[in-house]
Motif scaffolding. Structure first.
Motif, mmCIF file in Angstrom:
data_model
loop_
_atom_site.group_PDB
_atom_site.id
_atom_site.type_symbol
_atom_site.label_atom_id
_atom_site.label_comp_id
_atom_site.label_asym_id
_atom_site.label_seq_id
_atom_site.Cartn_x
_atom_site.Cartn_y
_atom_site.Cartn_z
ATOM 1 N N SER A 30 -6.733 -3.004 2.176
ATOM 2 C CA SER A 30 -7.836 -2.473 0.782
ATOM 3 C C SER A 30 -8.100 -1.138 1.633
ATOM 4 N N SER A 31 -8.486 -0.973 2.837
ATOM 5 C CA SER A 31 -8.831 0.269 3.613
ATOM 6 C C SER A 31 -7.870 1.131 3.746
ATOM 7 N N VAL A 32 -6.786 0.957 3.745
ATOM 8 C CA VAL A 32 -5.420 1.659 3.543
ATOM 9 C C VAL A 32 -5.671 2.630 2.147
ATOM 10 N N ALA A 33 -5.676 1.530 1.246
ATOM 11 C CA ALA A 33 -5.718 2.054 -0.267
ATOM 12 C C ALA A 33 -6.965 2.759 -0.499
ATOM 13 N N HIS A 34 -8.367 2.410 0.028
ATOM 14 C CA HIS A 34 -9.566 3.154 -0.178
ATOM 15 C C HIS A 34 -9.093 4.644 0.245
ATOM 16 N N VAL A 35 -8.791 4.661 1.542
ATOM 17 C CA VAL A 35 -8.705 5.952 2.256
ATOM 18 C C VAL A 35 -7.680 6.897 1.322
ATOM 19 N N ALA A 36 -6.724 6.346 0.796
ATOM 20 C CA ALA A 36 -5.453 7.128 0.398
ATOM 21 C C ALA A 36 -6.212 7.219 -1.052
ATOM 22 N N TYR A 37 -6.947 6.621 -1.659
ATOM 23 C CA TYR A 37 -7.509 6.881 -3.145
ATOM 24 C C TYR A 37 -8.394 7.955 -2.987
ATOM 25 N N ILE A 38 -9.156 8.192 -2.190
ATOM 26 C CA ILE A 38 -10.185 9.400 -1.979
ATOM 27 C C ILE A 38 -9.622 10.510 -1.669
ATOM 28 N N ASN A 39 -8.383 10.633 -1.106
ATOM 29 C CA ASN A 39 -7.712 11.682 -0.567
ATOM 30 C C ASN A 39 -6.492 12.121 -1.471
ATOM 31 N N ASN A 40 -6.407 11.309 -2.847
ATOM 32 C CA ASN A 40 -5.586 11.348 -3.850
ATOM 33 C C ASN A 40 -4.180 11.405 -3.073
ATOM 34 N N VAL A 41 -3.949 10.460 -2.242
ATOM 35 C CA VAL A 41 -2.493 10.488 -1.666
ATOM 36 C C VAL A 41 -1.932 8.823 -2.643
ATOM 37 N N GLU A 42 -0.775 9.066 -2.878
ATOM 38 C CA GLU A 42 -0.136 7.763 -3.370
ATOM 39 C C GLU A 42 0.071 6.763 -2.430
ATOM 40 N N PHE A 43 0.067 5.475 -2.699
ATOM 41 C CA PHE A 43 -0.107 4.544 -1.656
ATOM 42 C C PHE A 43 0.680 3.059 -2.251
ATOM 43 N N LEU A 44 1.010 2.304 -1.556
ATOM 44 C CA LEU A 44 1.517 0.901 -1.725
ATOM 45 C C LEU A 44 1.143 0.002 -0.585
ATOM 46 N N VAL A 45 0.759 -1.323 -0.895
ATOM 47 C CA VAL A 45 0.712 -2.306 -0.055
ATOM 48 C C VAL A 45 1.652 -3.340 0.079
ATOM 49 N N ILE A 46 2.504 -3.905 1.023
ATOM 50 C CA ILE A 46 3.325 -4.727 1.048
ATOM 51 C C ILE A 46 2.942 -5.871 2.064
ATOM 52 N N ARG A 47 2.967 -7.074 1.613
ATOM 53 C CA ARG A 47 2.733 -8.245 2.603
ATOM 54 C C ARG A 47 3.890 -9.118 2.550
ATOM 55 N N SER A 48 4.269 -9.646 3.814
ATOM 56 C CA SER A 48 5.118 -10.932 3.758
ATOM 57 C C SER A 48 4.495 -12.059 4.281
ATOM 58 N N ILE A 49 4.432 -13.089 3.666
ATOM 59 C CA ILE A 49 3.467 -14.143 3.972
ATOM 60 C C ILE A 49 3.952 -15.026 5.243
ATOM 61 N N SER A 50 2.883 -15.100 6.018
ATOM 62 C CA SER A 50 2.908 -15.595 7.364
ATOM 63 C C SER A 50 2.270 -17.112 7.485
ATOM 64 N N ASP A 51 1.541 -17.242 6.379
ATOM 65 C CA ASP A 51 0.526 -18.548 6.414
ATOM 66 C C ASP A 51 -0.171 -18.569 5.244
ATOM 67 N N TYR A 52 -1.092 -19.771 5.146
ATOM 68 C CA TYR A 52 -1.749 -20.220 3.967
ATOM 69 C C TYR A 52 -3.369 -20.104 3.976
ATOM 70 N N ALA A 53 -3.589 -19.298 4.937
ATOM 71 C CA ALA A 53 -4.933 -18.796 4.894
ATOM 72 C C ALA A 53 -5.798 -20.110 4.968
ATOM 73 N N CYS A 54 -5.698 -21.212 5.851
ATOM 74 C CA CYS A 54 -6.363 -22.476 5.584
ATOM 75 C C CYS A 54 -6.717 -22.899 6.915
ATOM 76 N N GLU A 55 -7.471 -24.010 7.128
ATOM 77 C CA GLU A 55 -7.833 -24.564 8.174
ATOM 78 C C GLU A 55 -6.581 -25.119 8.973
ATOM 79 N N GLY A 56 -6.644 -24.840 10.419
ATOM 80 C CA GLY A 56 -5.369 -25.394 11.049
ATOM 81 C C GLY A 56 -4.348 -24.213 11.166
ATOM 82 N N THR A 57 -4.327 -23.231 10.429
ATOM 83 C CA THR A 57 -3.443 -22.154 10.751
ATOM 84 C C THR A 57 -3.195 -21.820 11.812
#
Length: 227
Positions: free
Chosen positions: A171-198
């Protein structure tokens, strides 16, 4: 086009360096940058390390010092949906901060609750994922300055944002790109389930990173066909 590729992890950038001819290396404000050219496209690789402040600072340097016109943020993330499994890819169709109040995002500069990525880059990522037969999802990605393992925080993020995954930079990459009129994309490869015990280890991170880099490499090989 001058394309910036930014990742928090050394590994993802190192995997790309193995595939490219690096013309110049530099260190600015502690961040490492690598300049290359592939298929006629100027490419600047950057390692920002973990967190929103680091990724925002590194993105602004890419814009100011390297004059990028497009930026792709590659990384790993935690799934927040039952149908999104480990090593699946998430292609962003919107980015938001989960640790900033919605009223603040709407009412204070830059007055955006959700940062929308480049349709061109998003469609390129979708077609590239299909080309290499990757499991992919298109959805909202949210970021905060914490690695999410707490179940209450996880459920709060889901209730407030209904995102596909959570991580710490996009979101911060997107935020900075947006205010500078730079086109952006964020891609994530899932490594976990954001849960207890991860628990993440080098093998899990490597597999997820290799997965994301494979998609990005396919995108680089098709840039000229889409642009």
């Amino acid at each position: 086009m001058r394309l910036g590729i930014i990742s928090a992890l050394d590994l993802e950038i190192e995997l790309l360096i193995e595939k490219l001819i690096i013309k110049k290396k530099s260190i600015i404000a502690g961040f490492h940058f690598y300049e290359s050219n592939y298929n006629g496209i100027d490419i600047i690789l950057a390692i920002c390390d973990v967190g929103k402040t680091n990724s925002a600072s590194c993105t602004q340097i890419l814009i100011n010092n390297f004059k990028i016109t497009h930026v792709i943020n590659l990384g790993v993330g935690g799934s927040l949906r039952k149908n999104i499994s480990k090593h699946d890819l998430v292609i962003s169709d919107g980015l938001s901060h989960h640790d900033v109040r919605k009223t603040q995002m709407i009412n204070r500069f830059p007055f955006q609750l959700i940062f929308k990525p480049s349709e061109y880059l998003k469609n390129l990522a979708i077609e590239s994922a299909k080309n290499i037969n990757k499991n992919y999802h298109v959805g909202k990605i949210v970021s905060g300055e914490a690695f999410v393992t707490d179940i209450e925080l996880r459920e709060k993020i889901i209730a407030e944002h209904d995102p596909a995954c959570v991580e710490m930079e996009g979101s911060s990459v997107a935020h900075v790109a947006y205010i500078n009129n730079v086109e952006f994309l964020v891609i994530r490869s899932i490594s976990d389930y954001a849960c207890e015990g991860t628990k993440l280890n080098s093998d899990i991170i490597r597999k997820a990173s290799e997965n994301g880099v494979e998609l990005l490499w396919e995108m680089l090989n098709n840039l000229n066909n889409f642009y």
